[in-house]
Structure formats: C-alpha cells, structure tokens
Design a protein around this motif. Sequence first.
Motif, PDB file in Angstrom:
ATOM      1  N   PRO A  22     119.647  67.514 -75.440  1.00  0.00           N
ATOM      2  CA  PRO A  22     120.084  67.287 -76.878  1.00  0.00           C
ATOM      3  C   PRO A  22     120.832  65.424 -76.886  1.00  0.00           C
ATOM      4  O   PRO A  22     121.319  65.088 -77.278  1.00  0.00           O
ATOM      5  CB  PRO A  22     121.061  68.024 -77.357  1.00  0.00           C
ATOM      6  CG  PRO A  22     121.034  68.696 -75.510  1.00  0.00           C
ATOM      7  CD  PRO A  22     120.267  69.216 -74.923  1.00  0.00           C
ATOM      8  N   VAL A  23     120.904  65.355 -75.491  1.00  0.00           N
ATOM      9  CA  VAL A  23     121.818  63.902 -75.289  1.00  0.00           C
ATOM     10  C   VAL A  23     120.575  62.891 -74.102  1.00  0.00           C
ATOM     11  O   VAL A  23     121.555  62.039 -73.796  1.00  0.00           O
ATOM     12  CB  VAL A  23     123.286  64.817 -74.237  1.00  0.00           C
ATOM     13  CG1 VAL A  23     124.454  64.919 -75.482  1.00  0.00           C
ATOM     14  CG2 VAL A  23     123.029  65.282 -73.022  1.00  0.00           C
ATOM     15  N   ASP A  24     119.685  63.153 -73.835  1.00  0.00           N
ATOM     16  CA  ASP A  24     118.707  62.018 -73.133  1.00  0.00           C
ATOM     17  C   ASP A  24     119.536  61.979 -71.774  1.00  0.00           C
ATOM     18  O   ASP A  24     119.438  60.925 -71.886  1.00  0.00           O
ATOM     19  CB  ASP A  24     118.930  61.106 -73.889  1.00  0.00           C
ATOM     20  CG  ASP A  24     118.000  61.239 -75.217  1.00  0.00           C
ATOM     21  OD1 ASP A  24     117.294  62.831 -75.365  1.00  0.00           O
ATOM     22  OD2 ASP A  24     118.010  60.564 -76.076  1.00  0.00           O
ATOM     23  N   CYS A  25     120.174  63.003 -70.966  1.00  0.00           N
ATOM     24  CA  CYS A  25     120.387  62.954 -69.660  1.00  0.00           C
ATOM     25  C   CYS A  25     119.011  62.774 -68.474  1.00  0.00           C
ATOM     26  O   CYS A  25     119.723  62.609 -67.343  1.00  0.00           O
ATOM     27  CB  CYS A  25     121.453  64.110 -68.937  1.00  0.00           C
ATOM     28  SG  CYS A  25     120.905  65.750 -69.406  1.00  0.00           S
ATOM     29  N   PHE A  26     118.107  62.954 -68.948  1.00  0.00           N
ATOM     30  CA  PHE A  26     117.093  62.891 -67.730  1.00  0.00           C
ATOM     31  C   PHE A  26     116.169  61.716 -67.169  1.00  0.00           C
ATOM     32  O   PHE A  26     116.537  60.878 -68.220  1.00  0.00           O
ATOM     33  CB  PHE A  26     116.126  63.836 -67.711  1.00  0.00           C
ATOM     34  CG  PHE A  26     116.464  64.963 -67.870  1.00  0.00           C
ATOM     35  CD1 PHE A  26     115.879  65.766 -66.460  1.00  0.00           C
ATOM     36  CD2 PHE A  26     116.240  66.467 -69.007  1.00  0.00           C
ATOM     37  CE1 PHE A  26     116.140  67.380 -66.432  1.00  0.00           C
ATOM     38  CE2 PHE A  26     117.292  67.504 -68.811  1.00  0.00           C
ATOM     39  CZ  PHE A  26     116.835  68.333 -68.199  1.00  0.00           C
ATOM     40  N   HIS A  27     115.938  61.141 -66.256  1.00  0.00           N
ATOM     41  CA  HIS A  27     115.804  59.871 -65.947  1.00  0.00           C
ATOM     42  C   HIS A  27     114.671  59.799 -64.814  1.00  0.00           C
ATOM     43  O   HIS A  27     113.957  61.653 -64.452  1.00  0.00           O
ATOM     44  CB  HIS A  27     116.643  59.101 -65.162  1.00  0.00           C
ATOM     45  CG  HIS A  27     117.505  58.989 -66.131  1.00  0.00           C
ATOM     46  ND1 HIS A  27     118.012  57.527 -66.080  1.00  0.00           N
ATOM     47  CD2 HIS A  27     118.885  59.376 -66.207  1.00  0.00           C
ATOM     48  CE1 HIS A  27     119.293  56.879 -66.885  1.00  0.00           C
ATOM     49  NE2 HIS A  27     120.001  59.129 -67.208  1.00  0.00           N
ATOM     50  N   GLU A  28     113.462  59.589 -65.098  1.00  0.00           N
ATOM     51  CA  GLU A  28     112.357  60.007 -64.964  1.00  0.00           C
ATOM     52  C   GLU A  28     112.317  58.571 -63.876  1.00  0.00           C
ATOM     53  O   GLU A  28     111.913  57.170 -64.084  1.00  0.00           O
ATOM     54  CB  GLU A  28     110.788  59.571 -65.424  1.00  0.00           C
ATOM     55  CG  GLU A  28     109.610  59.660 -65.948  1.00  0.00           C
ATOM     56  CD  GLU A  28     108.371  59.940 -66.282  1.00  0.00           C
ATOM     57  OE1 GLU A  28     107.540  59.709 -66.139  1.00  0.00           O
ATOM     58  OE2 GLU A  28     108.878  58.631 -66.804  1.00  0.00           O
ATOM     59  N   GLY A  29     111.263  59.427 -62.079  1.00  0.00           N
ATOM     60  CA  GLY A  29     110.685  58.422 -61.588  1.00  0.00           C
ATOM     61  C   GLY A  29     109.432  58.546 -60.831  1.00  0.00           C
ATOM     62  O   GLY A  29     108.535  60.271 -61.645  1.00  0.00           O
ATOM     63  N   PRO A  30     108.276  58.427 -60.137  1.00  0.00           N
ATOM     64  CA  PRO A  30     107.249  58.777 -60.424  1.00  0.00           C
ATOM     65  C   PRO A  30     107.021  59.802 -59.681  1.00  0.00           C
ATOM     66  O   PRO A  30     105.337  59.870 -60.207  1.00  0.00           O
ATOM     67  CB  PRO A  30     106.625  57.842 -58.928  1.00  0.00           C
ATOM     68  CG  PRO A  30     108.230  56.168 -57.974  1.00  0.00           C
ATOM     69  CD  PRO A  30     109.497  57.514 -59.165  1.00  0.00           C
ATOM     70  N   ASN A  31     107.411  61.124 -59.184  1.00  0.00           N
ATOM     71  CA  ASN A  31     107.182  62.136 -59.173  1.00  0.00           C
ATOM     72  C   ASN A  31     108.486  63.184 -59.026  1.00  0.00           C
ATOM     73  O   ASN A  31     108.560  64.128 -58.332  1.00  0.00           O
ATOM     74  CB  ASN A  31     106.862  62.598 -58.048  1.00  0.00           C
ATOM     75  CG  ASN A  31     107.281  62.319 -56.715  1.00  0.00           C
ATOM     76  OD1 ASN A  31     108.218  61.095 -56.246  1.00  0.00           O
ATOM     77  ND2 ASN A  31     106.905  62.639 -55.340  1.00  0.00           N
TER      78      ASN A  31
END
Length: 107
Positions: A22-31
């Motif tokens: 609900p708070v967009d706390c995920f961050h995306e890296g290459p893998n």
Amino acid sequence: MTYVVTDNCIKCKYTDCVEVCPVDCFHEGPNFLAIDPEECIDCTLCEPECPAEAIFAEDDVPAGMENFIELNADLSREWPVIMEMKDPPADAKEWDGVPDKLQYLER
C-alpha cells in the motif's frame, strides 16, 4: 520494524509483493527487489504473497541472512520504486530455492 527481502529473491524477482504493497516501498534492481525500511509500514501484506518465500519481518530474518537488512536499506536508496507487478524472469523457477545466491546479485 520493517520487512526484508532476502537471498531467494535474487534471480527470481517475483513481483507479486509489489502488487499488494500500500505504500510503494519496493525498489527494483536488475535481478532483485529491495524494501525501503523508511517507507515500509509493517503491514504484513507482502510476506504471504512472495512465491519464493524470500520476505521476512526484520526480527525473523533467517540466521546467516542478517546482512540483507542493511542491503535492503542501501539498495532502496539506489534503485527506483516499482509500483506494478511484472512478469518474472523466464528462468525464475530454476533459481527458486538455490542457496547462497548473493554472489549473483546485480547492482
């Protein structure tokens, strides 16, 4: 307390957890995905959604994986926020459950 993405996410990078956050706390890296401890509200929604069972409450991070607490904090400062579910890598199932994947983490 915050939630932490651990070793089994590396090269699996399922994003089911992103869909429920609900708070967009995920961050995306290459893998790999990382959780921003400053944004995480400890809602518990992401943990049961992870097909790779790679997300743990900070207090429940398995022995030997404590370094992922700091790693999530560091990487979340470097990587962009991910807010939508994406298809996993084509070989995600082959990597699910492979031990000691930190060596494969791409920054």
